[in-house]
Design an enzyme around this catalytic site. Structure first.
Site, PDB file in Angstrom:
ATOM      1  N   GLY A  85      10.527   2.462   5.443  1.00 19.30           N
ATOM      2  CA  GLY A  85      10.921   1.948   4.136  1.00 19.30           C
ATOM      3  C   GLY A  85      10.092   0.754   3.727  1.00 19.30           C
ATOM      4  O   GLY A  85       9.213   0.291   4.460  1.00 19.30           O
ATOM      5  N   LYS A 113       4.157  -7.069  -3.199  1.00 20.66           N
ATOM      6  CA  LYS A 113       4.015  -6.878  -1.761  1.00 20.66           C
ATOM      7  C   LYS A 113       3.952  -8.248  -1.088  1.00 20.66           C
ATOM      8  O   LYS A 113       3.068  -9.063  -1.372  1.00 20.66           O
ATOM      9  CB  LYS A 113       2.743  -6.089  -1.445  1.00 20.66           C
ATOM     10  CG  LYS A 113       2.576  -5.772   0.031  1.00 20.66           C
ATOM     11  CD  LYS A 113       1.384  -4.869   0.259  1.00 20.66           C
ATOM     12  CE  LYS A 113       1.197  -4.528   1.735  1.00 20.66           C
ATOM     13  NZ  LYS A 113       0.042  -3.625   1.954  1.00 20.66           N
ATOM     14  N   ASP A 145       9.233 -10.145   8.806  1.00 20.22           N
ATOM     15  CA  ASP A 145       9.671 -11.244   7.957  1.00 20.22           C
ATOM     16  C   ASP A 145       9.551 -10.920   6.473  1.00 20.22           C
ATOM     17  O   ASP A 145       9.916 -11.729   5.616  1.00 20.22           O
ATOM     18  CB  ASP A 145       8.884 -12.521   8.273  1.00 20.22           C
ATOM     19  CG  ASP A 145       7.370 -12.336   8.151  1.00 20.22           C
ATOM     20  OD1 ASP A 145       6.936 -11.372   7.488  1.00 20.22           O
ATOM     21  OD2 ASP A 145       6.627 -13.153   8.721  1.00 20.22           O
ATOM     22  N   GLY A 146       9.024  -9.738   6.150  1.00 17.29           N
ATOM     23  CA  GLY A 146       8.922  -9.349   4.746  1.00 17.29           C
ATOM     24  C   GLY A 146       7.801 -10.018   3.987  1.00 17.29           C
ATOM     25  O   GLY A 146       7.691  -9.847   2.770  1.00 17.29           O
ATOM     26  N   ARG A 185       5.741   8.414  -1.425  1.00 20.84           N
ATOM     27  CA  ARG A 185       4.865   8.812  -0.329  1.00 20.84           C
ATOM     28  C   ARG A 185       5.345  10.123   0.290  1.00 20.84           C
ATOM     29  O   ARG A 185       6.473  10.551   0.071  1.00 20.84           O
ATOM     30  CB  ARG A 185       4.868   7.717   0.750  1.00 20.84           C
ATOM     31  CG  ARG A 185       4.501   6.350   0.213  1.00 20.84           C
ATOM     32  CD  ARG A 185       5.362   5.252   0.857  1.00 20.84           C
ATOM     33  NE  ARG A 185       5.112   3.949   0.243  1.00 20.84           N
ATOM     34  CZ  ARG A 185       4.137   3.136   0.619  1.00 20.84           C
ATOM     35  NH1 ARG A 185       3.370   3.456   1.640  1.00 20.84           N
ATOM     36  NH2 ARG A 185       3.942   1.997   0.005  1.00 20.84           N
ATOM     37  N   ASP A 190       3.544   7.925   6.069  1.00 21.52           N
ATOM     38  CA  ASP A 190       4.178   6.996   5.132  1.00 21.52           C
ATOM     39  C   ASP A 190       3.154   6.199   4.342  1.00 21.52           C
ATOM     40  O   ASP A 190       3.523   5.440   3.443  1.00 21.52           O
ATOM     41  CB  ASP A 190       5.123   6.041   5.879  1.00 21.52           C
ATOM     42  CG  ASP A 190       4.435   5.256   6.979  1.00 21.52           C
ATOM     43  OD1 ASP A 190       3.987   5.891   7.956  1.00 21.52           O
ATOM     44  OD2 ASP A 190       4.326   4.024   6.865  1.00 21.52           O
ATOM     45  N   ASP A 231      -1.908   1.386   0.456  1.00 16.67           N
ATOM     46  CA  ASP A 231      -1.687   0.574   1.655  1.00 16.67           C
ATOM     47  C   ASP A 231      -2.993   0.206   2.348  1.00 16.67           C
ATOM     48  O   ASP A 231      -3.367   0.777   3.374  1.00 16.67           O
ATOM     49  CB  ASP A 231      -0.748   1.280   2.638  1.00 16.67           C
ATOM     50  CG  ASP A 231       0.685   1.300   2.119  1.00 16.67           C
ATOM     51  OD1 ASP A 231       0.991   0.481   1.243  1.00 16.67           O
ATOM     52  OD2 ASP A 231       1.478   2.119   2.576  1.00 16.67           O
TER      53      ASP A 231
END
Length: 504
Positions: A101, A125, A137-138, A195, A268, A278
């Protein structure tokens, strides 16, 4: 106490002037989690792409404002947007990884787009933790954000299907990776960020209602022709698999032609729209090495340059397996996938003929292209410089004795034999026309690792001029750009020691 990101805090929301619609959010809670970005302290601008902003129709003056800075850092609610993180699953390095995810990407929503441009999703992002961050940690760091920003725009300049990058904001907030780095947010644009892994997620859980809902959404939004497919008149889902196979073949053929290594082709990380997505441990080839592995984390070489075409098919096969509950006919799924196996070599051969300036197709071209690549590989000849110089030689803008190209090879006899064969194959062509075409096909500038590294080192000192210069060159990589020859030169010796991994 009310958070600055509380959607009820209307006085703190920002009007971007964009018209938002939130179709992905409307799919329901099985597909995503609504949440707001996590603020970053004292953000600052790093870079912006005027070309990407034009796709949205965003006013240049507003893009320079503090309101834009806060909005694209995730510090303020964007009026009309419905921020979310989506859930998907996938295969990573060939192994089923289960649920994944958006671990550090938050989708603001979908905009109407500027006049003449299709709607675009806007995604932050590095905007903080989500329910799918796992142990992360995002956050994204300045280093990786600069690489993604520049490569997104560079790939577009090269004519490769890609997500786009609107801007980068930075903050001095510390982020721990192998060492302490600083935080950054890159704003990405795409018609959709769906995706292969989204389909794998619902299929693996036997949530076939949601799988059909997702497939119908993708078909109706992006592939309406699949409802009237001649090849699969009774199965729009087989038609979807065929259409995705076609777009993926087009994308990977362009990768191979420009010498682009993705580095982490997990399912993904594969776009359902055939977009390059990505940008992590990517690299453009310096010396031509078919087996080059750009990702330091890829210890088995699964994603080596010459394996990318087969990995793309493997990923498509996984997508096909996910769609089987809807297609309900394995033969149709295999027939749809066969499109990739047929189309990719044709597209790659077309790319290589263009790189060589060949005016027509001949039966012996495949053997000649293979001999050309073997010649380059034997001497690890610089991929970008060879093709660019060859185009100049064909056009007659370099010495006609071809020394500028010959000097790239230690084995002069092997090169001379190849050149004779090439000259004979090129004979029927209009040399000036062929050379001009080659210069529009073979770029002068690509985002080499050392160029990105130099810009990143400057940026860590709050000097973003290197990023801005590279953006200027990479958005028009086929132009000569007099005065910037050093950016098109050979990489320094230290470039080979740069290690790019999945860490970001």
């Amino acid at each position: 106490m009310q958070s600055v990101l509380d959607p009820t805090a209307d006085t703190l929301s920002i009007d971007t002037g964009l018209t938002w619609r939130n179709r992905f959010a409307a799919l329901g809670p099985a597909f995503s989690t609504l949440l707001s970005p996590t603020p970053l302290a004292a953000p600052y601008w790093v870079a912006q792409s005027a070309d990407a902003a034009a796709l949205l129709g965003v006013d240049a003056g507003w893009m320079a404002s503090d309101a834009a800075l806060q909005a694209f850092t995730g510090n303020r609610i964007v009026a009309g947007a419905a921020p979310l993180a989506s859930v998907y699953s996938g295969h990573q390095f060939g192994v089923w990884a289960g649920q994944l995810g958006d671990g550090r990407a938050i989708l603001l929503g979908e905009t109407a787009g500027a006049d003449g441009h299709p709607p675009l999703e806007v995604q932050l992002k590095g905007a903080g933790r989500t329910p799918y961050s796992r142990m992360g940690d995002g956050r994204a760091v300045l280093r990786s954000s600069i690489r993604e920003f520049l490569c997104s725009e560079a790939m577009h300049g090269l004519g490769v299907a890609t997500t786009r990058a609107l801007c980068i904001t930075g903050s001095d907030a510390p982020v721990r990776r192998e060492e302490i780095e600083t935080a950054s947010v890159v704003t990405r644009l795409a018609p959709s960020f769906i995706r292969f892994g989204h389909f794998e997620h619902f299929s693996s859980r036997e949530q076939f209602g949601e799988l059909r809902q997702l497939a119908d959404f993708v078909i109706d939004s992006f592939y309406p022709e699949c409802r009237r497919s001649k090849a699969f008149p009774d199965s729009p889902y087989a038609a979807l698999l065929q259409a995705v196979s076609e777009r993926t073949a087009q994308m990977v053929a362009r990768w191979q032609a420009v010498g682009f290594c993705h580095g982490v082709m997990n399912t993904d990380n594969m776009s359902i729209l055939g977009l390059t997505i990505d940008y992590g441990p990517f690299q453009f080839l310096d010396g031509f090495d078919p087996g080059h592995i750009c990702n330091h984390s890829d210890t088995q070489g699964r994603y080596a340059f010459n394996r990318q075409p087969n990995v793309a098919y493997w990923n498509l096969f996984c997508l096909g397996q996910s769609l089987l509950p809807l297609i309900d006919d394995q033969a149709q799924a295999l027939a749809a996938l066969e499109t990739y196996k047929t189309l990719f070599p044709e597209l790659l051969m077309r790319e290589m003929r263009a790189k060589l300036g060949l005016p027509d197709a001949q039966s012996e071209d495949a053997a000649f292209v293979e001999a050309t690549l073997q010649l380059l590989a034997a001497a690890r000849v610089d991929h970008t410089i060879f093709w660019r110089r060859l185009g100049h030689w064909v056009a007659g803008t370099l010495d006609q004795d071809a020394d500028a190209v010959r000097d790239l090879f230690l084995d002069r006899a092997a090169f001379d034999a190849w050149l004779l064969r090439y000259s004979e194959r090129l004979a029927p062509a209009d040399r000036a026309l062929a050379g001009d075409s080659m210069r529009k096909t073979n770029p002068k500038f690509v985002l080499r690792n050392h160029l990105g590294e130099e810009a990143i080192r400057q940026a860590k000192l709050k000097d973003f001029s290197g990023v801005h210069t590279l953006l200027k060159l990479l958005r028009a990589p086929f132009d000569e750009h007099p005065g910037y020859e050093t950016y098109a030169g050979f990489p320094p010796d230290w470039a080979s020691s740069i290690e790019i991994s999945c860490s970001s």
